[in-house]
Motif scaffolding. Structure first.
Motif, PDB file in Angstrom:
ATOM      1  N   ILE A  14       0.840  -1.184   0.000  1.00  0.00           N
ATOM      2  CA  ILE A  14       0.000   0.000   0.000  1.00  0.00           C
ATOM      3  C   ILE A  14       0.879   1.239   0.000  1.00  0.00           C
ATOM      4  N   GLU A  15       0.572   2.143  -0.919  1.00  0.00           N
ATOM      5  CA  GLU A  15       1.316   3.400  -1.026  1.00  0.00           C
ATOM      6  C   GLU A  15       0.451   4.618  -0.722  1.00  0.00           C
ATOM      7  N   ASN A  16      -0.884   4.479  -0.853  1.00  0.00           N
ATOM      8  CA  ASN A  16      -1.777   5.632  -0.749  1.00  0.00           C
ATOM      9  C   ASN A  16      -2.910   5.380   0.229  1.00  0.00           C
ATOM     10  N   LEU A  17      -3.269   6.442   0.918  1.00  0.00           N
ATOM     11  CA  LEU A  17      -4.445   6.441   1.769  1.00  0.00           C
ATOM     12  C   LEU A  17      -5.299   7.624   1.333  1.00  0.00           C
ATOM     13  N   VAL A  18      -6.534   7.340   0.932  1.00  0.00           N
ATOM     14  CA  VAL A  18      -7.456   8.371   0.455  1.00  0.00           C
ATOM     15  C   VAL A  18      -8.594   8.473   1.464  1.00  0.00           C
ATOM     16  N   LEU A  19      -8.809   9.691   1.961  1.00  0.00           N
ATOM     17  CA  LEU A  19      -9.802   9.917   3.011  1.00  0.00           C
ATOM     18  C   LEU A  19     -10.775  11.021   2.626  1.00  0.00           C
ATOM     19  N   ASP A  20     -12.017  10.816   3.007  1.00  0.00           N
ATOM     20  CA  ASP A  20     -13.015  11.871   2.943  1.00  0.00           C
ATOM     21  C   ASP A  20     -12.769  12.800   4.134  1.00  0.00           C
ATOM     22  N   PHE A  21     -13.167  14.067   4.005  1.00  0.00           N
ATOM     23  CA  PHE A  21     -12.941  15.020   5.104  1.00  0.00           C
ATOM     24  C   PHE A  21     -14.129  15.066   6.065  1.00  0.00           C
ATOM     25  N   ASN A  22     -15.182  15.790   5.709  1.00  0.00           N
ATOM     26  CA  ASN A  22     -16.311  15.982   6.622  1.00  0.00           C
ATOM     27  C   ASN A  22     -17.087  14.698   6.840  1.00  0.00           C
ATOM     28  N   LEU A  46       2.891   6.461   4.105  1.00  0.00           N
ATOM     29  CA  LEU A  46       2.021   6.482   2.933  1.00  0.00           C
ATOM     30  C   LEU A  46       1.837   7.906   2.429  1.00  0.00           C
ATOM     31  N   LYS A  47       1.410   8.009   1.196  1.00  0.00           N
ATOM     32  CA  LYS A  47       0.953   9.282   0.664  1.00  0.00           C
ATOM     33  C   LYS A  47      -0.505   9.407   1.094  1.00  0.00           C
ATOM     34  N   VAL A  48      -0.816  10.410   1.905  1.00  0.00           N
ATOM     35  CA  VAL A  48      -2.157  10.576   2.458  1.00  0.00           C
ATOM     36  C   VAL A  48      -2.858  11.719   1.733  1.00  0.00           C
ATOM     37  N   TYR A  49      -3.992  11.403   1.150  1.00  0.00           N
ATOM     38  CA  TYR A  49      -4.782  12.387   0.408  1.00  0.00           C
ATOM     39  C   TYR A  49      -6.114  12.603   1.107  1.00  0.00           C
ATOM     40  N   ILE A  50      -6.505  13.853   1.236  1.00  0.00           N
ATOM     41  CA  ILE A  50      -7.829  14.192   1.739  1.00  0.00           C
ATOM     42  C   ILE A  50      -8.612  14.776   0.580  1.00  0.00           C
ATOM     43  N   LEU A  51      -9.699  14.096   0.220  1.00  0.00           N
ATOM     44  CA  LEU A  51     -10.549  14.538  -0.883  1.00  0.00           C
ATOM     45  C   LEU A  51     -11.745  15.288  -0.317  1.00  0.00           C
ATOM     46  N   THR A  52     -11.976  16.498  -0.826  1.00  0.00           N
ATOM     47  CA  THR A  52     -13.038  17.322  -0.272  1.00  0.00           C
ATOM     48  C   THR A  52     -13.494  18.372  -1.269  1.00  0.00           C
ATOM     49  N   ARG A  64      -2.988  22.158   8.131  1.00  0.00           N
ATOM     50  CA  ARG A  64      -1.725  22.873   7.891  1.00  0.00           C
ATOM     51  C   ARG A  64      -0.485  22.108   8.345  1.00  0.00           C
ATOM     52  N   ARG A  65      -0.508  21.522   9.505  1.00  0.00           N
ATOM     53  CA  ARG A  65       0.695  20.864  10.040  1.00  0.00           C
ATOM     54  C   ARG A  65       0.676  19.341   9.858  1.00  0.00           C
ATOM     55  N   LEU A  66      -0.201  18.875   9.026  1.00  0.00           N
ATOM     56  CA  LEU A  66      -0.316  17.426   8.826  1.00  0.00           C
ATOM     57  C   LEU A  66       0.406  16.988   7.568  1.00  0.00           C
ATOM     58  N   ARG A  67       0.844  15.742   7.568  1.00  0.00           N
ATOM     59  CA  ARG A  67       1.513  15.139   6.411  1.00  0.00           C
ATOM     60  C   ARG A  67       0.478  14.612   5.434  1.00  0.00           C
ATOM     61  N   VAL A  68      -0.309  15.524   4.880  1.00  0.00           N
ATOM     62  CA  VAL A  68      -1.372  15.144   3.956  1.00  0.00           C
ATOM     63  C   VAL A  68      -1.380  16.105   2.769  1.00  0.00           C
ATOM     64  N   GLU A  69      -2.028  15.657   1.718  1.00  0.00           N
ATOM     65  CA  GLU A  69      -2.242  16.508   0.551  1.00  0.00           C
ATOM     66  C   GLU A  69      -3.743  16.641   0.349  1.00  0.00           C
ATOM     67  N   VAL A  70      -4.214  17.872   0.234  1.00  0.00           N
ATOM     68  CA  VAL A  70      -5.626  18.127   0.009  1.00  0.00           C
ATOM     69  C   VAL A  70      -5.899  18.107  -1.488  1.00  0.00           C
ATOM     70  N   VAL A  71      -6.926  17.365  -1.873  1.00  0.00           N
ATOM     71  CA  VAL A  71      -7.375  17.312  -3.264  1.00  0.00           C
ATOM     72  C   VAL A  71      -8.792  17.864  -3.285  1.00  0.00           C
ATOM     73  N   ARG A  72      -8.952  19.011  -3.939  1.00  0.00           N
ATOM     74  CA  ARG A  72     -10.275  19.640  -4.008  1.00  0.00           C
ATOM     75  C   ARG A  72     -11.073  19.069  -5.174  1.00  0.00           C
ATOM     76  N   LEU A  73     -12.327  18.790  -4.873  1.00  0.00           N
ATOM     77  CA  LEU A  73     -13.222  18.272  -5.886  1.00  0.00           C
ATOM     78  C   LEU A  73     -13.953  19.428  -6.556  1.00  0.00           C
ATOM     79  N   GLU A  74     -14.250  19.228  -7.821  1.00  0.00           N
ATOM     80  CA  GLU A  74     -15.022  20.220  -8.565  1.00  0.00           C
ATOM     81  C   GLU A  74     -16.499  20.070  -8.226  1.00  0.00           C
ATOM     82  N   GLU A  75     -17.255  21.106  -8.479  1.00  0.00           N
ATOM     83  CA  GLU A  75     -18.697  21.002  -8.302  1.00  0.00           C
ATOM     84  C   GLU A  75     -19.221  19.990  -9.307  1.00  0.00           C
TER      85      GLU A  75
END
Length: 146
Positions: A14-22, A46-52, A64-75
């Motif tokens: 496993i290389e990636n973890l993808v998480l929902d935010f709210n 892991l590469k941690v992604y937050i999708l929101t 801000r201080r977390l080892r994550v990358e935010v991925v913004r979703l389009e409308e």
């Protein structure tokens, strides 16, 4: 990277973890300090992604201080965007964690899908598509860590 032995499925790297935010890692837009600690630990492996969709407009501040990358979703069709993101990073190398209806496709697509039934509940489609169901995001993160 972590090696994960999933009974009945096999051994995966496993290389990636993808998480929902709210509703998954955040409640009312806030992330509990214990969740932040686990995300930072996982971010070392892991590469941690937050999708929101970031409807509140403050996700970057919250992580801000977390080892994550935010991925913004389009409308638009969020479930399909989340699934497509998992496909992009590689479903056989990805764990997805979510609770809402818009998480059901990414949870199904990932090699390990985890549904979180928290205080606000979870969409039945996400629960049915998950490999594992937990009642707290901390349980999901601990499962991945151990």
């Amino acid at each position: 990277m972590i090696r994960l032995d999933i009974p009945g499925k096999g051994i995966y790297e496993i290389e990636n973890l993808v998480l929902d935010f709210n509703g998954t890692i955040a409640k009312d837009g806030r992330i509990h300090n214990k969740v932040k600690d686990r995300l930072n630990l996982l971010g070392k492996k892991l590469k941690v992604y937050i999708l929101t969709a970031d409807t509140r407009g403050d996700v970057e501040e919250k992580v801000r201080r977390l080892r994550v990358e935010v991925v913004r979703l389009e409308e638009g069709p969020e479930a399909e965007q989340k699934r497509d993101f998992v496909r992009k990073v590689g479903p056989q190398r990805t764990i997805a964690v979510g609770n809402g209806y818009n998480d059901h496709l990414m949870v199904k697509e990932a090699v390990l899908g985890i549904a979180v039934i928290g205080p606000e509940g979870a969409a039945k489609e996400t629960v049915l598509n998950a490999d594992v169901v937990v009642t707290d995001v901390l349980d999901a993160l601990e499962l991945i860590l151990k």
